[in-house]
Structure formats: C-alpha cells, structure tokens
Design an enzyme around this catalytic site. Sequence first.
Site, mmCIF file in Angstrom:
data_model
loop_
_atom_site.group_PDB
_atom_site.id
_atom_site.type_symbol
_atom_site.label_atom_id
_atom_site.label_comp_id
_atom_site.label_asym_id
_atom_site.label_seq_id
_atom_site.Cartn_x
_atom_site.Cartn_y
_atom_site.Cartn_z
ATOM 1 N N MET A 1 0.856 -1.193 0.000
ATOM 2 C CA MET A 1 0.000 0.000 0.000
ATOM 3 C C MET A 1 0.884 1.232 0.000
ATOM 4 O O MET A 1 1.681 1.430 0.928
ATOM 5 C CB MET A 1 -0.913 0.008 1.236
ATOM 6 C CG MET A 1 -1.954 -1.083 1.256
ATOM 7 S SD MET A 1 -2.902 -1.115 2.801
ATOM 8 C CE MET A 1 -1.753 -2.002 3.869
ATOM 9 N N CYS B 1 -1.462 -2.266 -10.836
ATOM 10 C CA CYS B 1 -1.794 -0.871 -10.524
ATOM 11 C C CYS B 1 -2.556 -0.249 -11.693
ATOM 12 O O CYS B 1 -2.039 -0.168 -12.823
ATOM 13 C CB CYS B 1 -0.527 -0.068 -10.250
ATOM 14 S SG CYS B 1 -0.856 1.674 -9.887
ATOM 15 N N LYS C 1 1.755 -9.651 -8.984
ATOM 16 C CA LYS C 1 0.400 -9.309 -8.532
ATOM 17 C C LYS C 1 -0.329 -8.716 -9.717
ATOM 18 O O LYS C 1 0.130 -7.724 -10.306
ATOM 19 C CB LYS C 1 0.450 -8.317 -7.368
ATOM 20 C CG LYS C 1 -0.911 -7.964 -6.776
ATOM 21 C CD LYS C 1 -0.729 -7.102 -5.532
ATOM 22 C CE LYS C 1 -2.066 -6.798 -4.863
ATOM 23 N NZ LYS C 1 -2.874 -5.841 -5.640
ATOM 24 N N ASP D 1 -11.336 -6.788 -1.313
ATOM 25 C CA ASP D 1 -12.468 -6.781 -0.370
ATOM 26 C C ASP D 1 -12.339 -7.822 0.735
ATOM 27 O O ASP D 1 -13.336 -8.414 1.161
ATOM 28 C CB ASP D 1 -13.790 -6.969 -1.112
ATOM 29 C CG ASP D 1 -14.201 -5.717 -1.888
ATOM 30 O OD1 ASP D 1 -13.499 -4.695 -1.761
ATOM 31 O OD2 ASP D 1 -15.201 -5.774 -2.619
ATOM 32 N N ARG E 1 -7.266 -2.446 2.505
ATOM 33 C CA ARG E 1 -8.125 -1.536 3.274
ATOM 34 C C ARG E 1 -8.687 -2.208 4.528
ATOM 35 O O ARG E 1 -8.910 -1.541 5.545
ATOM 36 C CB ARG E 1 -9.256 -1.032 2.393
ATOM 37 C CG ARG E 1 -8.808 0.025 1.385
ATOM 38 C CD ARG E 1 -9.930 0.458 0.468
ATOM 39 N NE ARG E 1 -10.313 -0.611 -0.451
ATOM 40 C CZ ARG E 1 -11.283 -0.501 -1.353
ATOM 41 N NH1 ARG E 1 -11.968 0.623 -1.431
ATOM 42 N NH2 ARG E 1 -11.576 -1.494 -2.163
#
Length: 457
Positions: free
Chosen positions: A32, A114, A156, A216, A239
């Site tokens: 992050m 990204c 990723k 999520d 998050r």
Amino acid sequence: MNGEYFSSGSWQRRCLVDLFQPGHVVKICAPMVRYSKLAFRSLVRKYDCELCFTPMIVASAFLRSGKARDSEFTTNCVDRPLVVQFAANRSQDLADAACIVSPFADGVDLNCGCPQRWAIAEGYGACLINKPELVQDMVRQVRNQVEHPNFSVSIKIRIHKDLARTVDLCRKVEATGISWVTVHGRTIEERHQPVHYDTIKIIKENLNIPVIANGDIRSHKDIDYVRQFTGVDGVMAARGLLANPAMFAGYDETPLQCVRDWVDIALEHGTPYTCFHHHLMYMLERITSKQEKKIFNALSSMSAVLDYLYDNYAILQEVSFPRKYVSSSKMTLQWVAVASFLYAEIGFVLFLCLPFISPRRWLKVFNFRLWEKIASYWNRAFLTIIIVLVVLFFDAIREVRKYSMSQVIGKNEKMLPNMYDHLNMKLFRAQRNLYISGFSLFLWLFLSKNQQMKNSY
C-alpha cells in the site's frame, strides 16, 4: 535504503513457498503506497500477519537515487518474512533492484495490477498483463541474477475481461519459475465493483503454484468465505487491515490495545505526522461516532492527536519517557518552584491590586468620549480579566501535573523523540499560561499605581 538495524547474521533466509501448506491460508499484508511501511508492518505482525509487502517502489528511481532507496525501503532484523514490490518496465531494472534488496528481504514482487493512469502511461502496473513475454523475461532475469536460491519472485495482477487471457498469462509465468501469483479480482477499469471470486477460483484450478486472493478482504468471515469458495492458498488484505490491523487475529474491529501498540510503534520509528494520523483515522473509523470522527479528523498536530487519545482512551498511559534523556525529579522541582512563585504573586495581586478605580480616574487616562460611555463598566471588566487569568493559572497547573515527567508511567525504555517533543510542548504551554497571567497582572498593577501617582500631583 535504510537497513541500519539489520544484521545479516541475525536470521536465516527461509523459502517463502514453505508458508503455503495444505489446509492453511496464509494471511498477507498488501503493498500500500504510503501505508505498508516498516511501522505498520511491525504492527500487523503483532496480530498474526504472516507475510508483509512493502509499498510499490519504482525500480528505475530506486536504482538511480540513493535518497529514493533510503526513503522508500526501510527495514530491520525482525521485519520478516518480507517481500519488496517493484514497478518496472525493463527486465534489467527489476533484476538490478532485486539484487540490491536481496540481502534484506525474502523476495520481490512485480506489480502488474496498478490501474492508475500515470503508471499505465509509463508502462508500469496493470498494462503488463497485456505483455506476458515481458513479464516472463523479468521473472527469468531475476531468477538468473539473484544468487540466493530461496529468494522468491512473484507477480500481482488484475484480471482481463477475457478470462482465457488471464489464465494464459498465469500459465506462462508459472512455466518461467515464478513462486506464486496474487490475483486482484477486478479488471483495470473496475474500482469498487464486486470482486470476481469465481475468476480467482478458475485461475487457482488451472495452476500448480500457490494463488493468493486479493480484493475486499475486510473481516475474518471474508477470509473463511474466500478460502472455501476459491480454494486459494493465501489472502491479501489492504483496506481491511488499514481499518483493523488486528483483523487476522480474529478481531471484528480495532481493539484499543492495537491503537496503543500503533502509538508506541509509530513514535519509536519516528513516523511522520500525516501517516500517523491517517492510520489512526482508519483504525478509529468503526469505533467512533460521526461527531467524534469529525473532531479527530480535523486535528492538525501530533500533540493534538496524543491529547485526544489520552483524554478519550487513556492511550498515553502506556508510553514512557526514559530518565537518561531528562531528569524527571529536576523537571518536577522546576515547575513546583514556578507554580509556587506565581501562587504567591496571585495572592499578592488579589490582596493589593483590586482597589476601586473611579470613572473619573479612567477619564483622565482615556480622553475620548467613547470611554465616557463605558467607564462605569471598567471595574467589572478588570474583575473578569482577573478571573480569566486565575482560570488560566489553574489550567496551567493542571497541565503541569498531567504532563510532568513523574506522572508519565509506561514500560518502553527506548527514546521516543516525538513523545519528548510532545511533553515539552505541553510544559511550554503551561509555562506560557503562567507567565502571561503573571505579566498581565503586573502590567495592570503598574498602570493602576502609575495613575494613582499622577492623581497625587
């Protein structure tokens, strides 16, 4: 690159693929930007996070600038297992960056997910999912040039609208010798749409290497659901961990002990205020009311945040301040002396300096009609000023008692520079209030006596 706390002999490199065991889901802190730095990684490791990623680092800038290396990559001997994520558009850049960090980390990860416009325009991030041959070459070059055989190489990615293209990409990098693949279950265009866990499931079924699900993951229930539905080997949260760094340990919301731990760790690492505050904004979001959020989010200094946490959650009770940097007894005696002097001053002023001052006397000082209208209120005005100054004085005494060294109780014996500045700021504010009150009373006394002397002539 800051590795001043790192000792190459303090730990042995491990093969990260060994983390992925049948029946076990590996819990991972996502890369992050601005957030997954050393201090936050140290926090989530205390709460069952098994693997951490650094924020994304642009490989070319990392190679070109020593300042970039020092600011972007900071670690220590307990910050492991650790994967450094790079953004690259040239194979040699990624390989060279991997060689630099290989003594200090367990692996590197290539960012192929990204979706930001600047990254895609530069040939970084999600645009690489459309260049499987380049990604293969990057993985191959890292494998060939990094000497450590257990050093991991991973990617990723985001998914294509055409699932077959994503599966093809993953199979090609698997054949090149990649360690695992992390799949964020959204396309480049999607931001907050539901995650396509069905796509992640199909990718997992078509690969023989570990697959990590991302997107999520915000609670322990989400981890269980994704693991059961997709069969992945690990879950990566971003998050969800920002809002609750203790999520992997089974907490539904951030426990206050986790907030205390963050204050300790952030102060110890000298975390910049903006980062420190933003992390707390995320952590407290679920446990504070709307009005409390508005107050806390508007705070603009380290001292204001620490004040808020102390007053509302008693957070600072856990923070200590070592005697080797300041003598608590001398500090306390100094403030007792200041307080005693000004107690005496207040008493003296109240005893001698509250004579009745007639309107005529004030009219001689202020020869304006405006003063004639308000002259009869001067005694009340000055009495109000006296009361305000006395309140200021007692507030200053409260501050001294609250923040003097003998009152700070804790367990950490390391120097906390920001905490030192915070306490000195509070003591300075108390001193300022004391001196302002004393000087104001002295000035009033001087003007009063001066007027009396003029009237005597």
